[in-house]
Motif scaffolding. Sequence first.
Motif, mmCIF file in Angstrom:
data_model
loop_
_atom_site.group_PDB
_atom_site.id
_atom_site.type_symbol
_atom_site.label_atom_id
_atom_site.label_comp_id
_atom_site.label_asym_id
_atom_site.label_seq_id
_atom_site.Cartn_x
_atom_site.Cartn_y
_atom_site.Cartn_z
ATOM 1 N N LEU A 30 6.805 8.136 0.929
ATOM 2 C CA LEU A 30 6.985 6.839 1.585
ATOM 3 C C LEU A 30 7.210 6.995 3.085
ATOM 4 O O LEU A 30 6.753 6.159 3.877
ATOM 5 C CB LEU A 30 8.168 6.108 0.950
ATOM 6 N N ASP A 31 7.892 8.056 3.496
ATOM 7 C CA ASP A 31 8.238 8.256 4.904
ATOM 8 C C ASP A 31 7.207 9.061 5.688
ATOM 9 O O ASP A 31 7.354 9.220 6.903
ATOM 10 C CB ASP A 31 9.597 8.976 5.011
ATOM 11 N N VAL A 58 15.405 -1.842 6.726
ATOM 12 C CA VAL A 58 15.143 -1.981 5.287
ATOM 13 C C VAL A 58 14.627 -0.666 4.718
ATOM 14 O O VAL A 58 15.048 -0.230 3.634
ATOM 15 C CB VAL A 58 14.136 -3.122 5.029
ATOM 16 N N LEU A 59 13.719 -0.001 5.437
ATOM 17 C CA LEU A 59 13.186 1.283 4.992
ATOM 18 C C LEU A 59 14.286 2.330 4.930
ATOM 19 O O LEU A 59 14.348 3.139 3.990
ATOM 20 C CB LEU A 59 12.067 1.731 5.936
ATOM 21 N N LEU A 60 15.178 2.315 5.912
ATOM 22 C CA LEU A 60 16.308 3.245 5.922
ATOM 23 C C LEU A 60 17.223 2.992 4.733
ATOM 24 O O LEU A 60 17.676 3.928 4.064
ATOM 25 C CB LEU A 60 17.086 3.092 7.233
ATOM 26 N N ALA A 61 17.512 1.718 4.447
ATOM 27 C CA ALA A 61 18.384 1.374 3.324
ATOM 28 C C ALA A 61 17.787 1.847 2.000
ATOM 29 O O ALA A 61 18.492 2.401 1.144
ATOM 30 C CB ALA A 61 18.619 -0.139 3.285
ATOM 31 N N LEU A 62 16.471 1.642 1.832
ATOM 32 C CA LEU A 62 15.811 2.094 0.610
ATOM 33 C C LEU A 62 15.893 3.609 0.476
ATOM 34 O O LEU A 62 16.174 4.139 -0.611
ATOM 35 C CB LEU A 62 14.353 1.644 0.623
ATOM 36 N N THR A 63 15.683 4.318 1.571
ATOM 37 C CA THR A 63 15.744 5.784 1.543
ATOM 38 C C THR A 63 17.145 6.269 1.198
ATOM 39 O O THR A 63 17.312 7.190 0.389
ATOM 40 C CB THR A 63 15.316 6.350 2.911
ATOM 41 N N VAL A 64 18.159 5.644 1.784
ATOM 42 C CA VAL A 64 19.547 6.045 1.512
ATOM 43 C C VAL A 64 19.899 5.804 0.051
ATOM 44 O O VAL A 64 20.542 6.646 -0.601
ATOM 45 C CB VAL A 64 20.509 5.281 2.438
ATOM 46 N N ILE A 65 19.465 4.677 -0.497
ATOM 47 C CA ILE A 65 19.751 4.372 -1.907
ATOM 48 C C ILE A 65 19.124 5.415 -2.829
ATOM 49 O O ILE A 65 19.766 5.928 -3.749
ATOM 50 C CB ILE A 65 19.240 2.959 -2.265
ATOM 51 N N LEU A 66 17.859 5.752 -2.567
ATOM 52 C CA LEU A 66 17.172 6.722 -3.413
ATOM 53 C C LEU A 66 17.773 8.121 -3.276
ATOM 54 O O LEU A 66 17.952 8.829 -4.271
ATOM 55 C CB LEU A 66 15.686 6.751 -3.068
ATOM 56 N N ARG A 101 0.833 -1.206 0.000
ATOM 57 C CA ARG A 101 0.000 0.000 0.000
ATOM 58 C C ARG A 101 0.870 1.260 0.000
ATOM 59 O O ARG A 101 0.575 2.227 -0.717
ATOM 60 C CB ARG A 101 -0.926 -0.005 1.218
ATOM 61 N N SER A 102 1.930 1.250 0.793
ATOM 62 C CA SER A 102 2.833 2.404 0.851
ATOM 63 C C SER A 102 3.486 2.654 -0.504
ATOM 64 O O SER A 102 3.611 3.796 -0.947
ATOM 65 C CB SER A 102 3.913 2.187 1.917
ATOM 66 N N LEU A 103 3.921 1.581 -1.165
ATOM 67 C CA LEU A 103 4.576 1.721 -2.467
ATOM 68 C C LEU A 103 3.603 2.239 -3.520
ATOM 69 O O LEU A 103 3.971 3.059 -4.368
ATOM 70 C CB LEU A 103 5.171 0.377 -2.903
ATOM 71 N N ILE A 104 2.359 1.761 -3.469
ATOM 72 C CA ILE A 104 1.345 2.236 -4.422
ATOM 73 C C ILE A 104 1.092 3.725 -4.221
ATOM 74 O O ILE A 104 1.062 4.510 -5.185
ATOM 75 C CB ILE A 104 0.038 1.437 -4.257
ATOM 76 N N ILE A 105 0.912 4.126 -2.966
ATOM 77 C CA ILE A 105 0.649 5.539 -2.678
ATOM 78 C C ILE A 105 1.845 6.401 -3.068
ATOM 79 O O ILE A 105 1.694 7.453 -3.716
ATOM 80 C CB ILE A 105 0.316 5.724 -1.188
ATOM 81 N N ALA A 106 3.048 5.965 -2.695
ATOM 82 C CA ALA A 106 4.249 6.753 -2.977
ATOM 83 C C ALA A 106 4.499 6.870 -4.477
ATOM 84 O O ALA A 106 4.826 7.956 -4.979
ATOM 85 C CB ALA A 106 5.460 6.129 -2.284
ATOM 86 N N ALA A 107 4.337 5.770 -5.217
ATOM 87 C CA ALA A 107 4.568 5.799 -6.663
ATOM 88 C C ALA A 107 3.537 6.691 -7.358
ATOM 89 O O ALA A 107 3.874 7.485 -8.244
ATOM 90 C CB ALA A 107 4.518 4.387 -7.237
ATOM 91 N N VAL A 124 13.771 12.877 -13.007
ATOM 92 C CA VAL A 124 13.969 11.626 -12.263
ATOM 93 C C VAL A 124 14.346 11.920 -10.818
ATOM 94 O O VAL A 124 13.832 11.300 -9.880
ATOM 95 C CB VAL A 124 15.044 10.758 -12.946
ATOM 96 N N ALA A 125 15.238 12.893 -10.621
ATOM 97 C CA ALA A 125 15.650 13.258 -9.260
ATOM 98 C C ALA A 125 14.470 13.790 -8.459
ATOM 99 O O ALA A 125 14.273 13.435 -7.290
ATOM 100 C CB ALA A 125 16.768 14.295 -9.313
ATOM 101 N N GLY A 126 13.656 14.649 -9.083
ATOM 102 C CA GLY A 126 12.477 15.180 -8.395
ATOM 103 C C GLY A 126 11.485 14.096 -8.049
ATOM 104 O O GLY A 126 10.890 14.103 -6.965
ATOM 105 N N MET A 127 11.308 13.153 -8.959
ATOM 106 C CA MET A 127 10.368 12.061 -8.707
ATOM 107 C C MET A 127 10.847 11.178 -7.558
ATOM 108 O O MET A 127 10.057 10.748 -6.716
ATOM 109 C CB MET A 127 10.193 11.227 -9.978
ATOM 110 N N MET A 128 12.145 10.901 -7.506
ATOM 111 C CA MET A 128 12.679 10.079 -6.420
ATOM 112 C C MET A 128 12.563 10.784 -5.080
ATOM 113 O O MET A 128 12.226 10.159 -4.069
ATOM 114 C CB MET A 128 14.136 9.709 -6.702
ATOM 115 N N LEU A 129 12.817 12.090 -5.063
ATOM 116 C CA LEU A 129 12.692 12.847 -3.812
ATOM 117 C C LEU A 129 11.243 12.871 -3.353
ATOM 118 O O LEU A 129 10.954 12.725 -2.150
ATOM 119 C CB LEU A 129 13.216 14.272 -4.022
#
Length: 267
Positions: A208-209, A247-255, A69-75, A197-202
Amino acid sequence: MASRTFVAARLPGFSTIAIAVFIALYLPIAMLMIYSFNAGDSIAIWDGFSFQWYERAWENDKVKEVTIRSLIIAASAASISTVAATMAALATTRKKPFRGQTGIYVAINQPLMVPEIVTAVALLIFFASVKVATGYQGLGYLILAHSAFCVPFAYLPIRARLEGMNLTLETAAADLYATPWRTFRYVTLPILAPGIVAGMMLAFVTSLDDVVITLFVKSAGQDTLPTYLLAQIRRQVTGEVNAISTVLLALTVILLTTFFLLTRKRS
């Protein structure tokens, strides 16, 4: 004799204060990551190395549900806010300065300047009225709320990219009788793509957070991963919460690292 340039790093005690600040900021995060691999049930006593909490989180159906659900909303929110931010950036940077331009900047960046709790209460009041009028209780409200909040996060890197672009290629395309649409599609958009792409990731990471706006706008049974973790912490902090947070922290750091690499100036 010329005066010496003031450098904050040369002040007495600067290094000590800087180290203390970094320890205060990152030691709790490091402890969370370490104890996510704890073999025991305690979050304060180390009982050996184990992946058991990651395995439990992976097998937890509720965690999978709120994560999806979080990924759907965030995307969705990132996509909507990026499209809106791109159009706003083009409208405010591809024109000569005009009356009211500052007001437009203020309106676009309003979610950054107003306390998030104020935005959350305003969205709650607005969407509550819509829910009563329509009877609809779906995820659309969360997606729209996150989209509105994420627009400035997508807008800033896109606008920065546009302001740093040379107009020579666009002018050359116009001289070769390219229509405004073809110029945008084949010249402007490819050059602007890293900023988009950078704006979309931010925007994706911001959505997500998010906790505050989600708590105010969501309906029953619409928990996201951050609100689910908050609810679990109120009951008991376990290694499973540590594992999910890691895991959430790792995903955030990667993005965010990818965002930095896309937006940094190249020589």
